[in-house]
Design a protein around this motif. Structure first.
Motif, PDB file in Angstrom:
ATOM      1  N   ASP A   1      -4.441   0.708  -9.712  1.00  0.00           N
ATOM      2  CA  ASP A   1      -3.377   1.545 -10.257  1.00  0.00           C
ATOM      3  C   ASP A   1      -2.985   2.662  -9.297  1.00  0.00           C
ATOM      4  OD1 ASP A   1      -3.489   0.003 -12.496  1.00  0.00           O
ATOM      5  OD2 ASP A   1      -4.514   1.484 -13.756  1.00  0.00           O
ATOM      6  N   VAL A   2      -1.828   3.238  -9.595  1.00  0.00           N
ATOM      7  CA  VAL A   2      -1.318   4.373  -8.829  1.00  0.00           C
ATOM      8  C   VAL A   2      -0.724   5.375  -9.814  1.00  0.00           C
ATOM      9  CG1 VAL A   2       0.326   5.123  -7.070  1.00  0.00           C
ATOM     10  CG2 VAL A   2      -0.740   2.870  -6.885  1.00  0.00           C
TER      11      VAL A   2
ATOM     12  N   LEU B   1      -0.246  -1.126  -9.288  1.00  0.00           N
ATOM     13  CA  LEU B   1       0.363  -1.211  -7.954  1.00  0.00           C
ATOM     14  C   LEU B   1       1.374  -2.360  -7.900  1.00  0.00           C
ATOM     15  CD1 LEU B   1       0.285  -0.012  -5.072  1.00  0.00           C
ATOM     16  CD2 LEU B   1      -1.526  -1.665  -4.555  1.00  0.00           C
TER      17      LEU B   1
ATOM     18  N   THR C   1      -1.113   9.605  -6.114  1.00  0.00           N
ATOM     19  CA  THR C   1      -2.410   9.151  -5.595  1.00  0.00           C
ATOM     20  C   THR C   1      -2.201   7.951  -4.676  1.00  0.00           C
ATOM     21  OG1 THR C   1      -2.729   7.726  -7.528  1.00  0.00           O
ATOM     22  CG2 THR C   1      -3.637   9.949  -7.632  1.00  0.00           C
ATOM     23  N   PRO C   2      -2.655   8.016  -3.435  1.00  0.00           N
ATOM     24  CA  PRO C   2      -2.477   6.889  -2.507  1.00  0.00           C
ATOM     25  C   PRO C   2      -3.313   5.687  -2.926  1.00  0.00           C
ATOM     26  CG  PRO C   2      -3.929   8.526  -1.544  1.00  0.00           C
ATOM     27  CD  PRO C   2      -3.410   9.124  -2.824  1.00  0.00           C
ATOM     28  N   ASN C   3      -2.888   4.514  -2.496  1.00  0.00           N
ATOM     29  CA  ASN C   3      -3.637   3.296  -2.771  1.00  0.00           C
ATOM     30  C   ASN C   3      -3.433   2.330  -1.610  1.00  0.00           C
ATOM     31  OD1 ASN C   3      -4.554   0.741  -3.656  1.00  0.00           O
ATOM     32  ND2 ASN C   3      -4.209   1.281  -5.793  1.00  0.00           N
TER      33      ASN C   3
ATOM     34  N   SER D   1       0.873  -1.173   0.000  1.00  0.00           N
ATOM     35  CA  SER D   1       0.000   0.000   0.000  1.00  0.00           C
ATOM     36  C   SER D   1       0.906   1.217   0.000  1.00  0.00           C
ATOM     37  CB  SER D   1      -0.922   0.011   1.224  1.00  0.00           C
ATOM     38  OG  SER D   1      -0.166   0.110   2.420  1.00  0.00           O
TER      39      SER D   1
ATOM     40  N   THR E   1       0.805   6.453 -14.932  1.00  0.00           N
ATOM     41  CA  THR E   1      -0.172   5.617 -14.246  1.00  0.00           C
ATOM     42  C   THR E   1       0.301   4.176 -14.354  1.00  0.00           C
ATOM     43  OG1 THR E   1      -1.993   7.113 -14.777  1.00  0.00           O
ATOM     44  CG2 THR E   1      -2.579   4.883 -14.127  1.00  0.00           C
TER      45      THR E   1
ATOM     46  N   VAL F   1       4.899   8.854  -5.340  1.00  0.00           N
ATOM     47  CA  VAL F   1       3.472   8.547  -5.422  1.00  0.00           C
ATOM     48  C   VAL F   1       2.651   9.838  -5.364  1.00  0.00           C
ATOM     49  CG1 VAL F   1       1.531   7.388  -4.281  1.00  0.00           C
ATOM     50  CG2 VAL F   1       3.779   6.266  -4.401  1.00  0.00           C
TER      51      VAL F   1
END
Length: 219
Positions: A195-196, A213, A187-189, A164, A210, A185
């Motif tokens: 995807d990130v 993960l 966008t957090p995931n 994560s 893009t 990073v």
């Protein structure tokens, strides 16, 4: 006193012909790519290993560019993966195939600036990753490994992984056009799949990418 001429003789180039500038540039591009494809093919036949490059293209046009290059005899590749599943009215709709990394086509071509520059003349193509003079190269081994992992479902959208990430985290991109490069990073995931969006500090500043993960490793 300086006399100024109000008239001139001669004609603008190609004014009286049917040969438009765009058509001439297309022929030059096609000629260079034909030459590059022939040299690259001979290189492979003679046991050499022509490098691979990442051609940046319009998102959504990756397969179109691949088909154009294939028609010219130029080896190209768009590694694909299964996209996100959709759920409609209690029905599960299988995800459609999509590029592992949007906006890039891998191309095998002799590492000559004129051949790489000619790639930009392909419809929907933008530029070569790293530039034509000092492009980022990928080996046969790297490309084959990346494609095999993609075909094996390693980067499928729904595949769960034990990682994560938070915004601002530093990660390593493990394979593909940006393999071995570090990124930040955006966008957090925390879902463990999907995807990130990351930014890679490259040749033209920060490049947004893009990526699945599963393609990332936390540093």
């Amino acid at each position: 006193m300086i006399m100024q001429r109000s008239t001139f003789t001669g004609s603008p180039i190609a004014l009286h012909g049917h040969d438009r500038f765009a058509d001439r540039m297309r022929r030059i591009t096609d000629g260079l790519l034909d030459e590059g494809a022939l040299v690259t093919t001979n290189c492979r036949i003679n046991g050499g290993k022509a490098p691979w490059f990442a051609l940046r293209v319009w998102t959504g046009r990756e397969k179109d560019v691949e088909k154009s290059l294939d028609a010219m005899g130029i080896r190209s590749l768009v590694p694909m993966r299964k996209g996100p599943d959709l759920r409609r009215r209690h029905r599960l709709i299988e995800g459609q195939m999509m590029p592992v990394i949007h906006g890039y086509v891998l191309v095998q071509l002799l590492a000559e600036p004129q051949y790489l520059a000619a790639l930009q003349g392909i419809e929907h193509a933008i530029d070569v990753l790293g530039g034509c003079e000092k492009p980022r190269r990928l080996s046969d081994v790297e490309v084959n490994r990346f494609n095999m992992l993609a075909r094996g479902g390693e980067y499928d959208f729904e595949r769960t992984v034990k990682i994560s990430v938070n915004a601002g985290d530093r990660v390593l991109i493990k394979a593909g056009p940006f393999g071995g490069m570090t990124a930040t990073v955006v966008t957090p995931n925390k879902r463990g799949r999907g995807d990130v969006v990351v930014t890679v500090v490259g040749w033209l500043g920060e490049v947004p990418v893009t990526a699945p993960l599963a393609l990332l490793e936390r540093l």
